[in-house]
Design a protein around this motif. Structure first.
Motif, short mmCIF file in Angstrom:
data_model
loop_
_atom_site.label_atom_id
_atom_site.label_comp_id
_atom_site.label_asym_id
_atom_site.label_seq_id
_atom_site.Cartn_x
_atom_site.Cartn_y
_atom_site.Cartn_z
N ASN A 1 0.84 -1.19 0.00
CA ASN A 1 0.00 0.00 0.00
C ASN A 1 0.88 1.25 0.00
N GLN A 2 0.67 2.14 0.95
CA GLN A 2 1.43 3.38 1.00
C GLN A 2 2.60 3.32 1.97
N SER A 3 2.71 2.24 2.72
CA SER A 3 3.78 2.16 3.72
C SER A 3 4.97 1.40 3.14
N CYS A 4 6.14 1.73 3.65
CA CYS A 4 7.36 1.07 3.21
C CYS A 4 8.20 0.80 4.46
N ASN A 5 8.45 -0.47 4.72
CA ASN A 5 9.21 -0.87 5.90
C ASN A 5 10.52 -1.51 5.48
N LEU A 6 11.54 -1.25 6.26
CA LEU A 6 12.86 -1.84 6.04
C LEU A 6 13.24 -2.62 7.29
N PHE A 7 13.73 -3.84 7.10
CA PHE A 7 14.16 -4.68 8.21
C PHE A 7 15.67 -4.88 8.12
N THR A 8 16.34 -4.81 9.26
CA THR A 8 17.79 -4.99 9.34
C THR A 8 18.12 -6.00 10.43
N CYS A 9 19.26 -6.66 10.29
CA CYS A 9 19.70 -7.61 11.32
C CYS A 9 21.21 -7.53 11.43
N GLY A 10 21.73 -7.98 12.58
CA GLY A 10 23.16 -7.86 12.81
C GLY A 10 23.68 -8.83 13.85
N PHE A 11 24.97 -8.65 14.17
CA PHE A 11 25.63 -9.51 15.14
C PHE A 11 25.23 -9.21 16.57
N ASP A 12 24.40 -8.18 16.79
CA ASP A 12 23.93 -7.89 18.14
C ASP A 12 22.71 -8.72 18.52
N ARG A 13 22.43 -9.78 17.72
CA ARG A 13 21.39 -10.78 18.02
C ARG A 13 19.97 -10.24 17.89
N GLN A 14 19.78 -9.14 17.19
CA GLN A 14 18.44 -8.61 17.05
C GLN A 14 18.19 -8.17 15.61
N ALA A 15 16.90 -8.17 15.26
CA ALA A 15 16.44 -7.60 14.01
C ALA A 15 15.59 -6.38 14.34
N ILE A 16 15.61 -5.39 13.47
CA ILE A 16 14.92 -4.13 13.73
C ILE A 16 14.06 -3.80 12.52
N GLY A 17 12.82 -3.39 12.78
CA GLY A 17 11.92 -2.92 11.74
C GLY A 17 11.85 -1.41 11.74
N TRP A 18 11.96 -0.81 10.54
CA TRP A 18 11.95 0.65 10.38
C TRP A 18 10.85 1.04 9.40
N ASN A 19 10.23 2.17 9.64
CA ASN A 19 9.30 2.74 8.67
C ASN A 19 10.03 3.85 7.92
N ILE A 20 10.06 3.74 6.59
CA ILE A 20 10.78 4.69 5.76
C ILE A 20 9.75 5.57 5.04
N ASN A 21 9.83 6.88 5.27
CA ASN A 21 8.95 7.83 4.62
C ASN A 21 9.49 8.13 3.23
N ILE A 22 9.09 7.31 2.25
CA ILE A 22 9.66 7.42 0.91
C ILE A 22 9.35 8.78 0.26
N PRO A 23 8.09 9.28 0.28
CA PRO A 23 7.84 10.58 -0.35
C PRO A 23 8.70 11.70 0.23
N ALA A 24 8.81 11.74 1.56
CA ALA A 24 9.66 12.77 2.17
C ALA A 24 11.13 12.55 1.83
N LEU A 25 11.50 11.27 1.75
CA LEU A 25 12.88 10.95 1.41
C LEU A 25 13.25 11.46 0.03
N LEU A 26 12.38 11.25 -0.93
CA LEU A 26 12.64 11.71 -2.30
C LEU A 26 12.53 13.21 -2.41
N GLN A 27 11.67 13.81 -1.58
CA GLN A 27 11.55 15.27 -1.60
C GLN A 27 12.81 15.94 -1.05
N GLU A 28 13.40 15.32 -0.02
CA GLU A 28 14.65 15.84 0.53
C GLU A 28 15.77 15.77 -0.51
N LYS A 29 15.69 14.78 -1.40
CA LYS A 29 16.71 14.62 -2.44
C LYS A 29 16.79 15.85 -3.32
#
Length: 476
Positions: free
Chosen positions: A448-476
């Motif tokens: 839909n209109q939401s965009c989520n990014l998931f990351t993982c690492g050696f600190d034994r955890q995964a993290i979910g992020w919400n990325i504001n794509i329209p604002a991100l491209l506008q800042e560009k």
């Protein structure tokens, strides 16, 4: 595979003596501006020898040199600011003097007064602008940036693994499921069915069938019920659900299929378009193509000179890309059943940690040489864009709709770029937010209109992020 070590007694000791631990790792550096300011006959080496530090003498000397350079830069900016302030004060005095001299003079000189005031005000504004710009060089180095937090917001932290998380994946269909791989090297979900493909260090890959059922929506609470019959949620045991007792996580212990024939660690695996075949990449320098239904080996893809590090399939075409420690990645074409062509691409100077397809006609490759390159499938003689970073790049991912590249780094950072190589944002990281160790992998989920990014690492955890794509491209 790296294993995080350490005993419980050591952890308890560290917890009991936090101040002593910090003191043991603290660094005290005393410096002087020049040799003339030091006591007579005392050189830098003598001063370093007299200080209590665990650092080597050469490293401490380099640190002193770096701090000296930083101080000289600040001194130059400070002197420049003082000179600008003097010019502004002198200009203000001239403006005041001109106003008093013209005041009460010949009225016919009003036009001349207006013109002179306009020119001097322009000069004053220019000096003030230059002064603010120069001082901002110092202030911006210490000012906390809030832009990245507005564009990228942390949604949830997923914990529970006992070791570092190597890989993660998100389903393409409903319900949305996030899979994380710790004891295995990679995980990929089937394009349409509830099946997962994992690669392991025991020289095999496995296919697992799972079933995820979302809980039925609960009816709204009856607000008209007497207060004495309400149950206080604080009285419930942790993990207890209404009428169901303690919540248990379902476990799948038997694989649907086991894929064998590799002679080394299977480092990655992926589904070909349609989900009827899978490809695996191994440290035995080969990639294998299997039939899912029969678990039979169809093709063995050889040619790399060193261990493979990753493999990826195109979302809509029968294309496979494999990356290796030999600084190359290879494109395998299975679109024609009778001809299996292969192209070798050389553009990196160190291990290619991953190479992934976009929805269109591009391949994005990341490497330990701290670069990321964007390639066009129609002309892959040279990259169309090169991203240079300050740390090695691990398993990258590209969003399907906006084609935003997410780069996980060894230095715990995660950066976002567009396909032309323009940096868009950096995920916020602090003592309370973000990864505390190397980030291994990223994965996108767009619906839909939401965009989520998931990351993982050696600190034994995964993290979910919400990325504001329209604002991100506008800042560009």
């Amino acid at each position: 595979m790296p294993v995080e070590g350490g005993s419980s007694s050591g952890s308890a000791s560290a917890a009991r003596h936090p101040k002593q631990k910090r003191k043991a790792h603290s660094l005290s550096i005393r410096r002087t501006n020049s040799t003339e300011e030091r006591p007579g006959g005392i050189q830098r080496g003598d001063m370093l020898d007299g200080q209590d530090s665990k650092l080597p003498l050469s490293l401490r000397s380099n640190l002193l040199d770096l701090f000296s350079q930083i101080e000289r830069e600040f001194e130059n900016l400070y002197i420049e600011n003082l000179e600008l302030r003097r010019e502004i004060e002198s200009l203000n005095e001239r403006l005041t003097g001109d106003g008093q001299a013209v005041e009460g003079g010949d009225p016919t000189k009003g036009a001349l007064k207006t013109k002179a005031s306009h020119s001097t005000s322009q000069l004053s504004q220019k000096l003030k602008t230059t002064y603010k710009a120069s001082t901002s060089k110092i202030v911006s180095s210490f000012k906390a940036t809030t832009g990245s937090r507005a564009l990228c917001q942390l949604l949830k932290e997923y914990v529970g693994h006992r070791d570092g998380i190597w890989d993660l994946s998100v389903t393409r269909t409903q319900p949305v499921v996030l899979g994380t791989a710790s004891a295995v090297n990679s995980i990929k979900f089937h394009p349409t069915e509830q099946m997962a493909l994992t690669a392991s260090g025991d020289q095999t890959a496995h296919i697992w069938r799972y079933m995820v059922q979302l809980p039925a929506p609960q009816p709204p609470p009856d607000v008209s019920a007497p207060c004495d019959e309400d149950q206080d949620s604080s009285d419930r045991e942790e993990g207890e659900v209404d009428g169901e007792g303690p919540c248990e996580v379902p476990t799948v212990r038997v694989a649907t299929a086991t894929l064998k024939s590799h002679q080394g660690v299977v480092i990655a695996a992926d589904w070909l378009v349609g989900g009827r075949q899978v490809v695996t990449a191994s440290w035995d320098r080969a990639a294998n193509l299997y039939e899912v239904e029969t678990s039979e080996l169809v093709h063995t893809l050889t040619g790399h000179d060193q261990e493979l590090t990753h493999c990826c399939t195109h979302p809509t075409q029968r294309l496979v890309v494999t990356s290796s420690r030999d600084t190359t990645f290879r494109l395998w074409d299975f679109r024609d059943p009778s001809i299996h062509s292969v192209n070798v691409f050389q553009g990196h100077t160190d291990t290619v940690t991953s190479a992934v397809f976009t929805v269109g006609d591009n391949v994005v490759s990341g490497s330990d040489d701290r670069t990321v390159k964007v390639w066009d499938l129609k002309n892959m003689r040279s990259p169309i864009a090169t991203i240079r970073t300050d740390s090695a790049v691990n398993r990258i991912s590209v969003s399907a709709n906006q084609k935003i590249i997410a780069l996980p780094h060894d230095n715990r950072q995660v950066r976002l770029f567009d396909m032309s190589g323009v940096r868009l944002a950096r995920l916020p990281r602090s003592n309370r937010m973000g990864h505390r160790r190397m980030v291994c992998c990223t994965a996108w989920n767009e619906e839909n209109q939401s965009c989520n990014l998931f990351t993982c690492g050696f600190d034994r955890q995964a993290i979910g992020w919400n990325i504001n794509i329209p604002a991100l491209l506008q800042e560009k």
